[in-house]
Design an enzyme around this catalytic site. Structure first.
Site, PDB file in Angstrom:
ATOM      1  N   HIS A 162       1.184  -9.233   4.137  1.00 46.91           N
ATOM      2  CA  HIS A 162      -0.314  -8.755   4.549  1.00 46.91           C
ATOM      3  C   HIS A 162      -0.569  -8.958   3.002  1.00 46.91           C
ATOM      4  CE1 HIS A 162      -2.068  -5.371   6.094  1.00 46.91           C
ATOM      5  NE2 HIS A 162      -2.716  -5.341   4.915  1.00 46.91           N
ATOM      6  N   GLN A 200       0.465  -1.904   0.092  1.00 45.88           N
ATOM      7  CA  GLN A 200      -0.473   0.021  -0.251  1.00 45.88           C
ATOM      8  C   GLN A 200       0.742   1.391  -0.294  1.00 45.88           C
ATOM      9  OE1 GLN A 200      -2.697  -1.906   3.189  1.00 45.88           O
ATOM     10  NE2 GLN A 200      -3.931  -0.124   2.302  1.00 45.88           N
ATOM     11  N   ASN A 256      -1.842 -11.415   7.986  1.00 39.47           N
ATOM     12  CA  ASN A 256      -2.884  -9.914   7.934  1.00 39.47           C
ATOM     13  C   ASN A 256      -3.816 -10.408   7.357  1.00 39.47           C
ATOM     14  OD1 ASN A 256      -3.147  -7.371   8.794  1.00 39.47           O
ATOM     15  ND2 ASN A 256      -3.966  -7.228   6.512  1.00 39.47           N
ATOM     16  N   GLU A 257      -5.463 -10.306   8.686  1.00 38.87           N
ATOM     17  CA  GLU A 257      -6.743 -10.597   8.155  1.00 38.87           C
ATOM     18  C   GLU A 257      -7.041 -11.981   7.139  1.00 38.87           C
ATOM     19  OE1 GLU A 257      -8.441  -7.405   6.793  1.00 38.87           O
ATOM     20  OE2 GLU A 257      -7.820  -6.176   9.054  1.00 38.87           O
TER      21      GLU A 257
HETATM   22  C1  BGC Z   1      -5.937  -3.807   5.560  1.00 35.59           C
HETATM   23  C2  BGC Z   1      -5.902  -2.340   5.605  1.00 35.59           C
HETATM   24  C3  BGC Z   1      -6.252  -2.055   5.030  1.00 35.59           C
HETATM   25  C4  BGC Z   1      -7.374  -1.070   6.238  1.00 35.59           C
HETATM   26  C5  BGC Z   1      -8.418  -0.151   5.712  1.00 35.59           C
HETATM   27  C6  BGC Z   1      -7.492  -3.742   6.367  1.00 35.59           C
HETATM   28  O1  BGC Z   1      -8.266  -4.441   6.130  1.00 35.59           O
HETATM   29  O2  BGC Z   1      -5.255  -5.042   6.676  1.00 35.59           O
HETATM   30  O3  BGC Z   1      -4.718  -3.628   4.611  1.00 35.59           O
HETATM   31  O4  BGC Z   1      -6.114  -1.024   4.626  1.00 35.59           O
HETATM   32  O5  BGC Z   1      -8.335  -2.357   6.139  1.00 35.59           O
HETATM   33  O6  BGC Z   1      -9.565  -0.802   4.802  1.00 35.59           O
END
Ligand code: BGC
Length: 421
Positions: free
Chosen positions: A124, A30, A168-169
């Protein structure tokens, strides 16, 4: 505030002492720019893409990291969260970039030099394009490839890391499908074009594929990765981060509880079994009545992402994550998309007050990271949503801290906390 530090740099196997982690978060894709070997780079370019604009050279964090890390330190933070990009480390299958390894080692050193404990994400969202072409997480040997990356990662960076999350998520696909069961349809053309572009009918990225199968593959990879990474070098807390909303029930909680069980529990239980902390990433709440999702109350307003402005979401999400995982919690992401910085300041104050309520109630919370450090590329939404504490001029790349950037300094709820693994 206790120094994060980082006299522990190059600490090899010594156990780390950490303060309450107080930081801002970013991810590589990002902010770095030109992640040309990543699966998402390809998805941005194809006909039928769902991405509103190209990430391009983003905010040039790959070149500006030393200046940005010094800026983060000047805000009174003690930690900085970022990701290391697999597609830079292994741009082609089996080809390792020593330039990228040296780059990220220098980034980790820059954090220590600035007394910022580096909180690093192994993966990520973005993966190498070659990995996606092989079928991504749906391929039977996905975990083997990922594990080789984890071993190399750990050998190259482990001695410089203060805290890390592997994924990540990983539950985001399920969360999105729950909110919009037809969301996969919109991606069909884009995925078909990507498959054609890389001559692979199996192209799959983190938000595609069968969610159950992908979840099972990633959980099994997580278990193996934990053991590999835990064997060193470095002795740092290693966890997972989850995409969450603060799920509130309207009336009978059965439907809300079912949603939580489907979207979070497999990962919360995996972390309970193996994991040093659970990372909570929360931006808003979600209301569920006996028949499903209920819209936000009349009069509430939405952020640029279209989410209800609800800073108190931190408290509920932390309580739930802690209760199921039984692990310490770190809020690894929380923030708001807005062009109005007064609104961000209001959000931060209310979010931290809600964090304090959970802390006062004995929930074991060990850190908070604001998302995001810089305004950055918001994936399919492009650059329009602004979530950063720092704005960036798209032409000159000049960084300008917003007033909200200076707010966090004095709000840390546990200034004297010291903890270790
Ligand atoms: C993610 C980020 C994203 C943020 C806001 C999360 O889901 O880890 O990469 O930018 O939310 O949308």
């Amino acid at each position: 505030m206790a120094s994060a530090s980082l006299a522990h740099a190059e600490h090899h196997s010594a156990s780390l002492t950490l303060p309450f982690l107080w930081g801002a978060a970013t991810s590589g894709y990002q902010t770095e720019g030109n992640s040309t070997n990543a699966d998402i780079w390809l998805l941005e370019q194809v006909n039928g893409t769902i991405f509103k604009e190209h990430s391009g050279n983003a905010y040039d964090f790959y070149a500006c990291y030393r200046q940005d890390i010094a800026l983060a330190a000047s805000l009174g933070l003690n930690s900085f969260r970022f990701s290391i990009e697999w597609s830079r480390i292994e741009p082609e299958q089996g080809t390792i970039s020593h330039e990228a390894i040296a780059h990220y080692q220098d980034m980790l050193r820059a954090c220590h030099e600035n007394n910022l404990a580096p909180c690093v994400t192994y993966s990520h969202f973005a993966c190498p394009r070659w990995f996606a072409a092989r079928g991504g997480w749906e391929s039977p040997d996905a975990a083997d490839h990922f594990l080789r990356y984890c071993e190399l990662f750990s050998r190259s960076f482990g001695h410089l890391i203060s805290v890390a999350s592997v994924f990540n998520e990983p539950n985001l696909h399920k969360l999105i499908l729950h909110a919009n069961p037809l969301s996969d349809r919109a991606k069909t053309t884009m995925l078909a074009q990507a498959a054609r572009a890389c001559h692979s009918p199996t192209f799959s990225y983190y938000l595609s594929g069968d969610p159950q199968r992908v979840e099972a593959a990633m959980i099994s990879a997580w278990r193996r990765a934990y053991d590999v990474i835990r064997s060193g070098p470095g002795q740092y807390p290693l966890g997972l981060t989850l995409a969450m909303t603060d799920d509130q029930a309207i009336g009978d909680p059965a439907a809300r509880d079912l949603k939580r069980a489907e979207i979070y529990d497999a990962w919360l239980c995996a972390c309970r079994e193996k994991g040093d902390f659970i990372g909570v990433q929360v931006y808003t709440r979600s209301l569920t009545g006996p028949h499903g999702t209920v819209p936000p109350p009349a009069g509430s307003h939405s952020t640029t992402m279209g989410w209800e402005f609800y800073p108190e979401c931190v408290e509920g999400a932390c309580r739930y994550a802690a209760s199921v995982s039984q692990r310490p919690v770190i809020v690894t992401e929380n923030g708001v998309a807005t062009d109005n910085d007064s609104e961000r300041q209001d959000y931060i104050r209310r979010a931290i007050t809600s964090l304090e309520r959970a802390v006062a109630d004995g929930i074991d919370i060990r850190g908070y990271y604001h998302w995001s450090f810089l305004d950055s590329f918001e994936w399919a939404s492009g650059y329009r949503p602004r979530m950063g504490l720092i704005s960036v001029d798209p032409k000159t790349k000049k960084r300008t801290p917003k007033p909200s950037a200076f707010l966090l300094r004095n709000l840390c709820p546990k200034k004297s906390m010291i903890w270790q693994l």
